[in-house]
Design an enzyme around this catalytic site. Structure first.
Site, PDB file in Angstrom:
ATOM      1  N   ASP A  10       0.875  -1.179   0.000  1.00 33.74           N
ATOM      2  CA  ASP A  10       0.000   0.000   0.000  1.00 33.74           C
ATOM      3  C   ASP A  10       0.910   1.226   0.000  1.00 33.74           C
ATOM      4  O   ASP A  10       2.119   1.109   0.212  1.00 33.74           O
ATOM      5  CB  ASP A  10      -0.895  -0.010   1.257  1.00 33.74           C
ATOM      6  CG  ASP A  10      -1.885   1.145   1.276  1.00 33.74           C
ATOM      7  OD1 ASP A  10      -2.279   1.609   0.180  1.00 33.74           O
ATOM      8  OD2 ASP A  10      -2.263   1.620   2.367  1.00 33.74           O
ATOM      9  N   SER A  11       0.299   2.401  -0.192  1.00 36.47           N
ATOM     10  CA  SER A  11       1.077   3.635  -0.099  1.00 36.47           C
ATOM     11  C   SER A  11       1.515   3.892   1.345  1.00 36.47           C
ATOM     12  O   SER A  11       2.438   4.655   1.571  1.00 36.47           O
ATOM     13  CB  SER A  11       0.223   4.807  -0.561  1.00 36.47           C
ATOM     14  OG  SER A  11      -0.862   4.969   0.320  1.00 36.47           O
ATOM     15  N   TYR A  42      -0.776   8.362  -2.343  1.00 38.19           N
ATOM     16  CA  TYR A  42      -0.847   8.126  -3.789  1.00 38.19           C
ATOM     17  C   TYR A  42      -2.113   8.767  -4.384  1.00 38.19           C
ATOM     18  O   TYR A  42      -2.165   9.062  -5.570  1.00 38.19           O
ATOM     19  CB  TYR A  42      -0.932   6.622  -4.083  1.00 38.19           C
ATOM     20  CG  TYR A  42       0.360   5.831  -3.995  1.00 38.19           C
ATOM     21  CD1 TYR A  42       1.538   6.379  -3.512  1.00 38.19           C
ATOM     22  CD2 TYR A  42       0.373   4.500  -4.422  1.00 38.19           C
ATOM     23  CE1 TYR A  42       2.695   5.622  -3.444  1.00 38.19           C
ATOM     24  CE2 TYR A  42       1.535   3.734  -4.368  1.00 38.19           C
ATOM     25  CZ  TYR A  42       2.689   4.299  -3.871  1.00 38.19           C
ATOM     26  OH  TYR A  42       3.830   3.539  -3.823  1.00 38.19           O
ATOM     27  N   GLY A  43      -3.127   8.905  -3.535  1.00 38.01           N
ATOM     28  CA  GLY A  43      -4.476   9.201  -4.017  1.00 38.01           C
ATOM     29  C   GLY A  43      -4.678  10.527  -4.720  1.00 38.01           C
ATOM     30  O   GLY A  43      -5.720  10.752  -5.318  1.00 38.01           O
ATOM     31  N   CYS A  73      -4.553  -1.608  -1.722  1.00 40.52           N
ATOM     32  CA  CYS A  73      -4.746  -0.175  -1.936  1.00 40.52           C
ATOM     33  C   CYS A  73      -5.756  -0.003  -3.067  1.00 40.52           C
ATOM     34  O   CYS A  73      -5.584  -0.565  -4.151  1.00 40.52           O
ATOM     35  CB  CYS A  73      -3.412   0.453  -2.328  1.00 40.52           C
ATOM     36  SG  CYS A  73      -3.534   2.186  -2.802  1.00 40.52           S
ATOM     37  N   ASN A  74      -6.808   0.759  -2.793  1.00 42.75           N
ATOM     38  CA  ASN A  74      -7.832   0.974  -3.826  1.00 42.75           C
ATOM     39  C   ASN A  74      -7.321   1.845  -4.960  1.00 42.75           C
ATOM     40  O   ASN A  74      -7.656   1.627  -6.125  1.00 42.75           O
ATOM     41  CB  ASN A  74      -9.056   1.649  -3.198  1.00 42.75           C
ATOM     42  CG  ASN A  74      -9.831   0.712  -2.302  1.00 42.75           C
ATOM     43  OD1 ASN A  74     -10.761   0.068  -2.741  1.00 42.75           O
ATOM     44  ND2 ASN A  74      -9.445   0.621  -1.036  1.00 42.75           N
ATOM     45  N   THR A  75      -6.500   2.834  -4.617  1.00 44.84           N
ATOM     46  CA  THR A  75      -5.991   3.765  -5.635  1.00 44.84           C
ATOM     47  C   THR A  75      -5.173   3.001  -6.675  1.00 44.84           C
ATOM     48  O   THR A  75      -5.325   3.211  -7.890  1.00 44.84           O
ATOM     49  CB  THR A  75      -5.125   4.843  -4.942  1.00 44.84           C
ATOM     50  OG1 THR A  75      -5.908   5.450  -3.912  1.00 44.84           O
ATOM     51  CG2 THR A  75      -4.643   5.878  -5.913  1.00 44.84           C
ATOM     52  N   GLU A 155      -2.103   8.873   8.357  1.00 47.38           N
ATOM     53  CA  GLU A 155      -0.660   8.574   8.371  1.00 47.38           C
ATOM     54  C   GLU A 155       0.042   9.295   9.532  1.00 47.38           C
ATOM     55  O   GLU A 155       1.064   8.856  10.021  1.00 47.38           O
ATOM     56  CB  GLU A 155      -0.001   8.962   7.037  1.00 47.38           C
ATOM     57  CG  GLU A 155      -0.347   8.032   5.882  1.00 47.38           C
ATOM     58  CD  GLU A 155       0.276   6.639   5.994  1.00 47.38           C
ATOM     59  OE1 GLU A 155       1.395   6.522   6.522  1.00 47.38           O
ATOM     60  OE2 GLU A 155      -0.371   5.660   5.574  1.00 47.38           O
ATOM     61  N   CYS A 188     -11.080   2.923   0.398  1.00 48.73           N
ATOM     62  CA  CYS A 188      -9.656   3.200   0.628  1.00 48.73           C
ATOM     63  C   CYS A 188      -9.282   2.362   1.833  1.00 48.73           C
ATOM     64  O   CYS A 188     -10.023   2.346   2.834  1.00 48.73           O
ATOM     65  CB  CYS A 188      -9.452   4.687   0.932  1.00 48.73           C
ATOM     66  SG  CYS A 188      -7.768   5.067   1.483  1.00 48.73           S
ATOM     67  N   THR A 189      -8.169   1.653   1.742  1.00 49.85           N
ATOM     68  CA  THR A 189      -7.832   0.728   2.834  1.00 49.85           C
ATOM     69  C   THR A 189      -7.389   1.458   4.108  1.00 49.85           C
ATOM     70  O   THR A 189      -7.247   0.820   5.156  1.00 49.85           O
ATOM     71  CB  THR A 189      -6.743  -0.274   2.389  1.00 49.85           C
ATOM     72  OG1 THR A 189      -5.642   0.447   1.831  1.00 49.85           O
ATOM     73  CG2 THR A 189      -7.283  -1.256   1.380  1.00 49.85           C
ATOM     74  N   HIS A 190      -7.165   2.764   4.026  1.00 46.33           N
ATOM     75  CA  HIS A 190      -6.902   3.518   5.259  1.00 46.33           C
ATOM     76  C   HIS A 190      -8.192   3.740   6.068  1.00 46.33           C
ATOM     77  O   HIS A 190      -8.137   3.907   7.279  1.00 46.33           O
ATOM     78  CB  HIS A 190      -6.321   4.904   4.936  1.00 46.33           C
ATOM     79  CG  HIS A 190      -4.871   4.913   4.581  1.00 46.33           C
ATOM     80  ND1 HIS A 190      -4.384   4.384   3.411  1.00 46.33           N
ATOM     81  CD2 HIS A 190      -3.791   5.409   5.250  1.00 46.33           C
ATOM     82  CE1 HIS A 190      -3.063   4.560   3.371  1.00 46.33           C
ATOM     83  NE2 HIS A 190      -2.687   5.180   4.470  1.00 46.33           N
TER      84      HIS A 190
HETATM   85  N1  DGL Z   1      -4.852   2.960   1.103  1.00 40.05           N
HETATM   86  C1  DGL Z   1      -4.829   3.659  -0.161  1.00 40.05           C
HETATM   87  C2  DGL Z   1      -6.139   3.363  -0.895  1.00 40.05           C
HETATM   88  O1  DGL Z   1      -6.758   2.372  -0.586  1.00 40.05           O
HETATM   89  C3  DGL Z   1      -4.486   5.073   0.130  1.00 40.05           C
HETATM   90  C4  DGL Z   1      -4.218   5.903  -1.014  1.00 40.05           C
HETATM   91  C5  DGL Z   1      -3.352   7.105  -0.796  1.00 40.05           C
HETATM   92  O2  DGL Z   1      -2.172   6.926  -0.559  1.00 40.05           O
HETATM   93  O3  DGL Z   1      -3.862   8.216  -0.969  1.00 40.05           O
HETATM   94  O4  DGL Z   1      -6.549   4.050  -1.791  1.00 40.05           O
END
Ligand code: DGL
Length: 271
Positions: A10-11, A42-43, A73-75, A155, A188-190
């Site tokens: 993930d990011s 990343y988003g 990570c969804n992005t 984060e 988003c996994t966060h």
């Molecule tokens: N956990 C990432 C997701 O699911 C976070 C993306 C990010 O870094 O903005 O999209």
């Protein structure tokens, strides 16, 4: 049987939210996790930049002999799934959008108003809308909302407090009211780290999370390929491109273990 580890990335810390579900469902499986904490989020970046980063991470995981890559990570799932599958044809690659969309398609009806909250990149890709519509037998009411400030705050560990509550209300109060949302998809996994806040602020809303569903998809893919691990002494290994104190705190919080029980390492891929 295949005792090689599963590669997750993930990011940042978000992808870790899938790990407890995996450990519960498949306790013999071991993982190598890479969090690109130096380059998160990343988003809000361009798909080309995200593609470059994820190819670097894919190479790192494949060099570490993983049996499968999980894009936690969804992005990245929204923008790079096909690209990663093409780049690493010998390693199965799983994203999070398809398993989550399946749950939405199987549990929601046209009576529901479904809010998909995600990063800017995921939202503008329309990946959730396309995948849910493909999997659902009826036309569902889907509304999406980008919440770009959530990931940087998470984060930083700013979660269980008033700043996060105000940020959630800033993005979601009007969105929920305007569309009469009764189901929120955490795209988003966060965002599972915000579940307590969301349940407190919007107790009537059903929450569907991508972190939980990916464990079920992994089980299915491993079964299909006869790749389950047996008992072993292998350890889970966690890498981050910026090993900040906050990353270490978050990993402990999410996995509920002390630092000395976790194999945490620094790895810079940007060279
Ligand atoms: N956990 C990432 C997701 O699911 C976070 C993306 C990010 O870094 O903005 O999209």
């Amino acid at each position: 049987m295949d005792n090689r580890p599963i590669g997750f990335f993930d990011s940042g810390v978000g992808g870790l939210t899938s790990i407890p579900h995996l450990m519960h469902l498949l306790p013999n499986e071991k993982i190598i996790f890479f969090a690109d904490t130096a380059r998160t989020p990343y988003g809000s970046k361009s798909p080309d930049t995200i593609k470059t980063f994820t190819r670097q991470i894919g190479s790192f995981l494949v060099k570490n002999n993983v049996k499968m890559i999980v894009i936690a990570c969804n992005t990245v799932s929204a923008t790079c799934l096909d690209d990663l599958r093409e780049a690493f044809p010998d390693t199965p690659v799983i994203g999070v959008i398809s398993p989550t969309s399946k749950v939405v398609a199987n549990t929601c009806t046209s009576q529901d108003n479904i809010g998909i909250i995600a990063t800017k990149v995921t939202t503008s890709s329309k990946a959730y809308e396309k995948t849910i519509n493909r999997k659902s037998s009826e036309r569902l009411n889907l509304f999406s909302k980008a919440c770009p400030a959530f990931v940087p705050l998470i984060e930083e560990g700013i979660i269980d407090n008033e700043i996060m509550d105000l940020t959630i209300k800033y993005y979601l109060d009007d969105f929920i009211k305007e569309h009469d949302i009764n189901t929120l998809v955490l795209g988003c996994t966060h965002y599972p780290l915000l579940t307590k806040n969301l349940k407190r602020l919007y107790p009537h809303i059903k929450v569907i999370s991508s972190s939980q569903e990916v464990a079920v998809a992994i089980k299915y893919e491993l079964a299909k390929r006869d790749m389950f691990a047996g008992p072993s002494d292998l350890e889970n290994v966690f890498y981050a491109s910026d090993l900040s104190e906050n990353f270490v705190n978050m990993i402990q919080l999410i996995l509920g273990k002390d630092e000395h029980e976790l194999n945490i390492n620094f790895k810079n891929l940007d060279i």
